[in-house]
Design an enzyme around this catalytic site. Structure first.
Site, PDB file in Angstrom:
ATOM      1  N   GLU A 122      36.123  49.223  84.858  1.00  0.00           N
ATOM      2  CA  GLU A 122      35.082  48.284  84.431  1.00  0.00           C
ATOM      3  C   GLU A 122      34.222  47.825  85.605  1.00  0.00           C
ATOM      4  O   GLU A 122      33.019  47.585  85.444  1.00  0.00           O
ATOM      5  CB  GLU A 122      35.727  47.095  83.716  1.00  0.00           C
ATOM      6  CG  GLU A 122      36.285  47.505  82.347  1.00  0.00           C
ATOM      7  CD  GLU A 122      36.955  46.370  81.616  1.00  0.00           C
ATOM      8  OE1 GLU A 122      36.540  46.039  80.490  1.00  0.00           O
ATOM      9  OE2 GLU A 122      37.925  45.802  82.178  1.00  0.00           O
ATOM     10  N   GLU A 142      44.188  49.743  78.518  1.00  0.00           N
ATOM     11  CA  GLU A 142      44.581  48.380  78.155  1.00  0.00           C
ATOM     12  C   GLU A 142      45.311  48.282  76.818  1.00  0.00           C
ATOM     13  O   GLU A 142      46.262  47.500  76.686  1.00  0.00           O
ATOM     14  CB  GLU A 142      43.339  47.465  78.119  1.00  0.00           C
ATOM     15  CG  GLU A 142      42.831  47.036  79.483  1.00  0.00           C
ATOM     16  CD  GLU A 142      41.845  47.998  80.096  1.00  0.00           C
ATOM     17  OE1 GLU A 142      41.155  47.624  81.056  1.00  0.00           O
ATOM     18  OE2 GLU A 142      41.756  49.158  79.613  1.00  0.00           O
TER      19      GLU A 142
END
Length: 263
Positions: A122, A142
């Site tokens: 990210e 995740e």
């Protein structure tokens, strides 16, 4: 006055005239992004907001002598993440710093080697440019940890590679290698590890050859919502039409053209 990074413990910083090199430096935990690193990245952003320069972010390079592999960032620090609760999530610790990085006045280049997973991915998505090596492994695992990629991946990755591939990464745990990242347009260049920072500097050199104000305004306009175009383009161009750099650069172009015409 340059950036004072003397108290930093998670980043190595080299402040040059037109760019700042920031190296993530927690190799013992695969450069996991913890609160200290977030705080230091905020300090870097504060400096670059006041002193606009190109930012180059990299990780720990491979050391063939020691037999260690290069790594960008393996994600957020799981030990810290395990203890965070609802209010911590609502504070947007990582999303806030990644958004700040994305909004820096001058372009951001991510130089990627080895793992760029979870929060590391990210962070890379928030950059304007990404350059990688064949060893790059980028993805968002995740959901396998019972959470979601909540620091920009759900929308930045879709914008970068399209919905089908983004869903495969976010919902099915696919990890992309360097060639796959290049094929998907997630990185713009694939180089050998020893060439990674040199490639980032070459790109920074090309940016530095442009007019800094024009680059800053172009980046800001690029990221504005569609509904404000073309009005914002017209207003921004009006500002640039009055800049001294516009007159100087165009005159230099015309002078060079005239010299080529002379016998």
């Amino acid at each position: 006055m340059g950036l004072d990074a003397s108290g930093f413990t998670t980043l190595r910083v080299e402040d040059r005239e037109d760019r700042v090199h920031v190296r993530l430096d927690r190799p013992e935990v695969r450069n996991a992004i913890d609160q200290a690193m977030v705080d230091e990245l905020h300090a870097v952003c504060a400096y670059l907001e006041a002193n606009p320069k190109v930012l180059i972010v990299s990780g720990t390079p491979a050391d063939t002598g020691a037999g260690t592999k290069g790594i960008f960032a393996s994600g957020a620090d799981i030990a810290q993440l395990r203890e965070r609760r609802r209010d911590d999530a609502l504070a947007g610790i990582n999303s806030t710093i990644f958004d700040r990085i994305a909004k820096l006045p001058m372009p951001v280049i991510a130089a990627l080697e080895g793992y760029a997973l979870g929060g590391g991915a990210e962070l890379a998505y928030a950059a304007d440019f990404r350059i990688g090596t064949p060893s790059l492994r980028m993805g968002n695992p995740e959901t396998g940890l019972g959470i979601m990629a909540a620091a920009g991946a759900t929308w930045r990755l879709r914008e970068l590679v399209g919905e089908p591939l983004a869903k495969e990464v976010l919902l099915a745990g696919r990890v992309l290698n360097g060639q796959e990242c290049l094929d998907a347009g997630l990185i713009t260049e694939l180089v050998e590890p020893e060439e990674l920072l040199a490639a980032a500097d070459r790109l920074a050199d090309r940016i530095a050859a442009q007019d800094p104000l024009a680059v800053r305004i172009s980046k800001a306009v690029f990221h504005t919502p569609r509904e404000v175009h073309p009005l914002i383009d017209t207003l921004a161009q009006g500002m640039l039409f009055e800049s001294q750099a516009k007159f100087d650069r165009m005159q230099a172009f015309l002078d060079k053209k005239d010299r080529k015409k002379q016998p």
